[in-house]
Design a protein around this motif. Sequence first.
Motif, PDB file in Angstrom:
ATOM      1  N   ALA A 105       0.824  -1.212   0.000  1.00 23.86           N
ATOM      2  CA  ALA A 105       0.000   0.000   0.000  1.00 23.86           C
ATOM      3  C   ALA A 105       0.856   1.259   0.000  1.00 23.86           C
ATOM      4  CB  ALA A 105      -0.940   0.005   1.200  1.00 23.86           C
ATOM      5  N   GLY A 106       2.176   1.091  -0.078  1.00 20.99           N
ATOM      6  CA  GLY A 106       3.075   2.237  -0.163  1.00 20.99           C
ATOM      7  C   GLY A 106       3.537   2.788   1.165  1.00 20.99           C
ATOM      8  N   ILE A 107       3.399   2.017   2.240  1.00 24.98           N
ATOM      9  CA  ILE A 107       3.787   2.488   3.566  1.00 24.98           C
ATOM     10  C   ILE A 107       5.029   1.727   4.022  1.00 24.98           C
ATOM     11  CG2 ILE A 107       3.049   2.878   5.938  1.00 24.98           C
ATOM     12  CD1 ILE A 107       0.153   2.649   4.955  1.00 24.98           C
ATOM     13  N   PRO A 108       6.131   2.414   4.330  1.00 19.47           N
ATOM     14  CA  PRO A 108       7.330   1.726   4.819  1.00 19.47           C
ATOM     15  C   PRO A 108       7.015   0.894   6.059  1.00 19.47           C
ATOM     16  CG  PRO A 108       7.808   4.027   4.327  1.00 19.47           C
ATOM     17  CD  PRO A 108       6.313   3.871   4.248  1.00 19.47           C
ATOM     18  N   THR A 109       7.481  -0.349   6.077  1.00 20.71           N
ATOM     19  CA  THR A 109       7.072  -1.289   7.112  1.00 20.71           C
ATOM     20  C   THR A 109       8.244  -2.154   7.543  1.00 20.71           C
ATOM     21  OG1 THR A 109       4.839  -1.392   6.154  1.00 20.71           O
ATOM     22  CG2 THR A 109       5.450  -3.149   7.667  1.00 20.71           C
ATOM     23  N   ILE A 110       8.296  -2.431   8.847  1.00 21.60           N
ATOM     24  CA  ILE A 110       9.258  -3.396   9.379  1.00 21.60           C
ATOM     25  C   ILE A 110       8.529  -4.279  10.392  1.00 21.60           C
ATOM     26  CG2 ILE A 110      11.377  -2.076   8.995  1.00 21.60           C
ATOM     27  CD1 ILE A 110      10.113  -2.131  12.503  1.00 21.60           C
ATOM     28  N   ILE A 111       9.201  -5.346  10.789  1.00 20.13           N
ATOM     29  CA  ILE A 111       8.704  -6.237  11.838  1.00 20.13           C
ATOM     30  C   ILE A 111       9.598  -6.076  13.053  1.00 20.13           C
ATOM     31  CG2 ILE A 111       8.448  -8.661  12.523  1.00 20.13           C
ATOM     32  CD1 ILE A 111       7.799  -9.271   9.580  1.00 20.13           C
ATOM     33  N   CYS A 112       8.990  -5.918  14.214  1.00 20.49           N
ATOM     34  CA  CYS A 112       9.757  -5.881  15.458  1.00 20.49           C
ATOM     35  C   CYS A 112       8.810  -6.177  16.606  1.00 20.49           C
ATOM     36  CB  CYS A 112      10.443  -4.527  15.657  1.00 20.49           C
ATOM     37  SG  CYS A 112      11.555  -4.487  17.090  1.00 20.49           S
ATOM     38  N   GLY A 113       8.991  -7.307  17.249  1.00 26.38           N
ATOM     39  CA  GLY A 113       8.099  -7.669  18.336  1.00 26.38           C
ATOM     40  C   GLY A 113       8.771  -8.604  19.322  1.00 26.38           C
ATOM     41  N   PRO A 114       8.179  -8.762  20.493  1.00 24.88           N
ATOM     42  CA  PRO A 114       8.772  -9.602  21.533  1.00 24.88           C
ATOM     43  C   PRO A 114       8.535 -11.089  21.288  1.00 24.88           C
ATOM     44  CG  PRO A 114       6.673  -8.750  22.292  1.00 24.88           C
ATOM     45  CD  PRO A 114       6.931  -8.117  20.943  1.00 24.88           C
ATOM     46  N   GLY A 115       9.444 -11.905  21.805  1.00 21.37           N
ATOM     47  CA  GLY A 115       9.286 -13.343  21.707  1.00 21.37           C
ATOM     48  C   GLY A 115       9.970 -13.925  20.493  1.00 21.37           C
ATOM     49  N   SER A 116      10.036 -15.260  20.476  1.00 25.38           N
ATOM     50  CA  SER A 116      10.672 -15.988  19.379  1.00 25.38           C
ATOM     51  C   SER A 116       9.639 -16.819  18.642  1.00 25.38           C
ATOM     52  CB  SER A 116      11.768 -16.920  19.921  1.00 25.38           C
ATOM     53  OG  SER A 116      12.195 -17.827  18.919  1.00 25.38           O
ATOM     54  N   ILE A 117       9.707 -16.802  17.315  1.00 31.60           N
ATOM     55  CA  ILE A 117       8.783 -17.595  16.509  1.00 31.60           C
ATOM     56  C   ILE A 117       8.963 -19.088  16.798  1.00 31.60           C
ATOM     57  CG2 ILE A 117      10.276 -17.917  14.508  1.00 31.60           C
ATOM     58  CD1 ILE A 117       6.490 -17.043  14.478  1.00 31.60           C
ATOM     59  N   ASP A 118      10.102 -19.467  17.369  1.00 28.16           N
ATOM     60  CA  ASP A 118      10.343 -20.875  17.691  1.00 28.16           C
ATOM     61  C   ASP A 118       9.362 -21.394  18.737  1.00 28.16           C
ATOM     62  OD1 ASP A 118      12.456 -20.694  15.963  1.00 28.16           O
ATOM     63  OD2 ASP A 118      14.012 -20.710  17.515  1.00 28.16           O
ATOM     64  N   GLN A 119       8.772 -20.501  19.522  1.00 28.31           N
ATOM     65  CA  GLN A 119       7.819 -20.919  20.544  1.00 28.31           C
ATOM     66  C   GLN A 119       6.369 -20.867  20.059  1.00 28.31           C
ATOM     67  OE1 GLN A 119      10.798 -19.157  21.965  1.00 28.31           O
ATOM     68  NE2 GLN A 119      11.185 -21.354  22.099  1.00 28.31           N
ATOM     69  N   ALA A 120       6.137 -20.354  18.868  1.00 22.61           N
ATOM     70  CA  ALA A 120       4.774 -20.179  18.364  1.00 22.61           C
ATOM     71  C   ALA A 120       4.207 -21.485  17.827  1.00 22.61           C
ATOM     72  CB  ALA A 120       4.757 -19.116  17.272  1.00 22.61           C
ATOM     73  N   HIS A 121       2.893 -21.608  17.848  1.00 18.99           N
ATOM     74  CA  HIS A 121       2.146 -22.689  17.203  1.00 18.99           C
ATOM     75  C   HIS A 121       2.344 -24.057  17.843  1.00 18.99           C
ATOM     76  CE1 HIS A 121       1.498 -20.478  13.082  1.00 18.99           C
ATOM     77  NE2 HIS A 121       1.398 -19.652  14.123  1.00 18.99           N
ATOM     78  N   GLN A 122       2.967 -24.141  18.992  1.00 20.43           N
ATOM     79  CA  GLN A 122       3.200 -25.442  19.595  1.00 20.43           C
ATOM     80  C   GLN A 122       2.584 -25.520  20.982  1.00 20.43           C
ATOM     81  OE1 GLN A 122       7.387 -26.173  20.905  1.00 20.43           O
ATOM     82  NE2 GLN A 122       7.832 -24.280  19.793  1.00 20.43           N
ATOM     83  N   PRO A 123       2.432 -26.735  21.539  1.00 20.73           N
ATOM     84  CA  PRO A 123       1.898 -26.821  22.900  1.00 20.73           C
ATOM     85  C   PRO A 123       2.815 -26.116  23.894  1.00 20.73           C
ATOM     86  CG  PRO A 123       2.761 -28.943  22.159  1.00 20.73           C
ATOM     87  CD  PRO A 123       2.726 -28.047  20.968  1.00 20.73           C
ATOM     88  N   ASP A 124       2.202 -25.591  24.945  1.00 22.14           N
ATOM     89  CA  ASP A 124       2.934 -24.814  25.950  1.00 22.14           C
ATOM     90  C   ASP A 124       3.676 -23.644  25.322  1.00 22.14           C
ATOM     91  OD1 ASP A 124       1.983 -26.334  28.032  1.00 22.14           O
ATOM     92  OD2 ASP A 124       3.739 -27.623  28.167  1.00 22.14           O
ATOM     93  N   GLU A 125       3.026 -22.981  24.385  1.00 24.34           N
ATOM     94  CA  GLU A 125       3.563 -21.750  23.794  1.00 24.34           C
ATOM     95  C   GLU A 125       3.859 -20.753  24.916  1.00 24.34           C
ATOM     96  OE1 GLU A 125       1.941 -18.043  21.020  1.00 24.34           O
ATOM     97  OE2 GLU A 125       0.935 -19.981  20.936  1.00 24.34           O
ATOM     98  N   TYR A 126       4.999 -20.088  24.815  1.00 26.82           N
ATOM     99  CA  TYR A 126       5.357 -19.147  25.875  1.00 26.82           C
ATOM    100  C   TYR A 126       6.105 -17.948  25.318  1.00 26.82           C
ATOM    101  CZ  TYR A 126      10.205 -20.897  25.758  1.00 26.82           C
ATOM    102  OH  TYR A 126      11.491 -21.232  25.377  1.00 26.82           O
ATOM    103  N   ILE A 127       6.209 -16.925  26.168  1.00 33.05           N
ATOM    104  CA  ILE A 127       7.048 -15.771  25.876  1.00 33.05           C
ATOM    105  C   ILE A 127       7.830 -15.437  27.136  1.00 33.05           C
ATOM    106  CG2 ILE A 127       5.277 -14.055  26.489  1.00 33.05           C
ATOM    107  CD1 ILE A 127       6.366 -12.342  24.151  1.00 33.05           C
ATOM    108  N   GLU A 128       9.095 -15.066  26.954  1.00 29.23           N
ATOM    109  CA  GLU A 128       9.924 -14.657  28.092  1.00 29.23           C
ATOM    110  C   GLU A 128       9.439 -13.304  28.614  1.00 29.23           C
ATOM    111  OE1 GLU A 128      12.379 -16.391  29.379  1.00 29.23           O
ATOM    112  OE2 GLU A 128      12.889 -17.894  27.851  1.00 29.23           O
ATOM    113  N   ILE A 129       9.317 -13.196  29.918  1.00 30.20           N
ATOM    114  CA  ILE A 129       8.883 -11.933  30.516  1.00 30.20           C
ATOM    115  C   ILE A 129       9.893 -10.829  30.212  1.00 30.20           C
ATOM    116  CG2 ILE A 129       8.405 -10.754  32.709  1.00 30.20           C
ATOM    117  CD1 ILE A 129       7.254 -13.412  33.732  1.00 30.20           C
TER     118      ILE A 129
END
Length: 393
Positions: free
Chosen positions: A351-375
């Motif tokens: 859409a013409g808007i400069p964009t980046i990704i930056c967020g907490p946590g690791s994708i390695d913990q996503a989508h699996q049982p006992d999904e977690y994020i480090e405090i």
Amino acid sequence: MVPDRIDSTERLAATLEMLARLVSFDTESAKSNLPLVDDVETYFRAHGVDYVKVPNATGDKAALFATIGPKIDGGVLLSGHTDVVPVAGQTWTSDPFKLRREDGRVYARGACDMKGFDALCLAMVPEFLSADLKRPIHILLSYDEEIGCRGSLDTIARFGHDLPRPASVIVGEPSLMQVADAHKSITTYRTNVCGHEAHSSKPYLGSSAIEVACALIGELYRLADDLKTAGDPSGRFDPPCSTIHVGIIRGGTARNILARECVFEWEFRGLPNVDYNLALAHMNAQIARIVAEKAADPAKRARVDTAAHHPVPGLNPEPGSLAENLGLKLARRNATITVSYASEAGQFQAAGIPTIICGPGSIDQAHQPDEYIEIDQLAAGVTFMRRLAAELS
């Protein structure tokens, strides 16, 4: 101005409280997210935040777009999604929809992907409101990201019309608070092969849909080998090439009957500079060849149809863009990374808007049982958000 170094205990506690609130809603993509949306609307109203609800066509899901600060174009959009992947078939240590805290982590479905980021944005609202912003901070909470990244499109289409157009976007997918400037595209397909049934003792009397499907799948994997050989000229992606994967095959009625039908579902993940229709074009050429070969004999004729699901565009590097420079400054990083997953980021960029990704946590913990994020990751997110508020004040 918001101080860069102040006690973050209170804001981190508010983030964890908000995260517990968000994960309590079962927003698997097949289900409505409206209970969560209603709760966030109540939160926005309690803080006097202006927002717009953007429902889907059937009215059973909605996105929320909120603006804090001056009601003008520009500023920064913080984008997250509310849907999560299913928990069915997974073995969890505790209730996946109740936040569990243990050993410096919090566990729940969506804790990492990506209600942790959503909780950060919402918990920071009081500080954003008190920051005397000169440029706005926008928050977008979308839906259906996990099934094609469709839930942000209606909102994006309204930018610059009846909604403010952000100057840059930060998509908060888990990146360990590193700045990602590129990811591959992804397009998923369903190919349906129809043949002609016959007794397996005389296969020349029919046309096996499974045989045709196997031939086509073989051609896909030959293309995958070619893509592997072509590699990744940028040297930044893992794996270092565009990829093809066949995930589901279904067909046939009995061992001794030539299959009348066979369906297979597959995907293409393309490097940002690769046409996302490349694999489909190859598939269509092979379909035309195989169908033509069988056309002379009525008993051997086959029909093949391929349907594409909504493509998710790749995110292309834009060195020196407003989003990249801001993200690196806020995250205190010197370089960008790539990520292996697709996201809504490419849609904002398209859409013409400069964009980046930056967020907490690791994708390695996503989508699996006992999904977690480090405090600690959430604490780093609080610091990032405070720097953003200071930057825009």
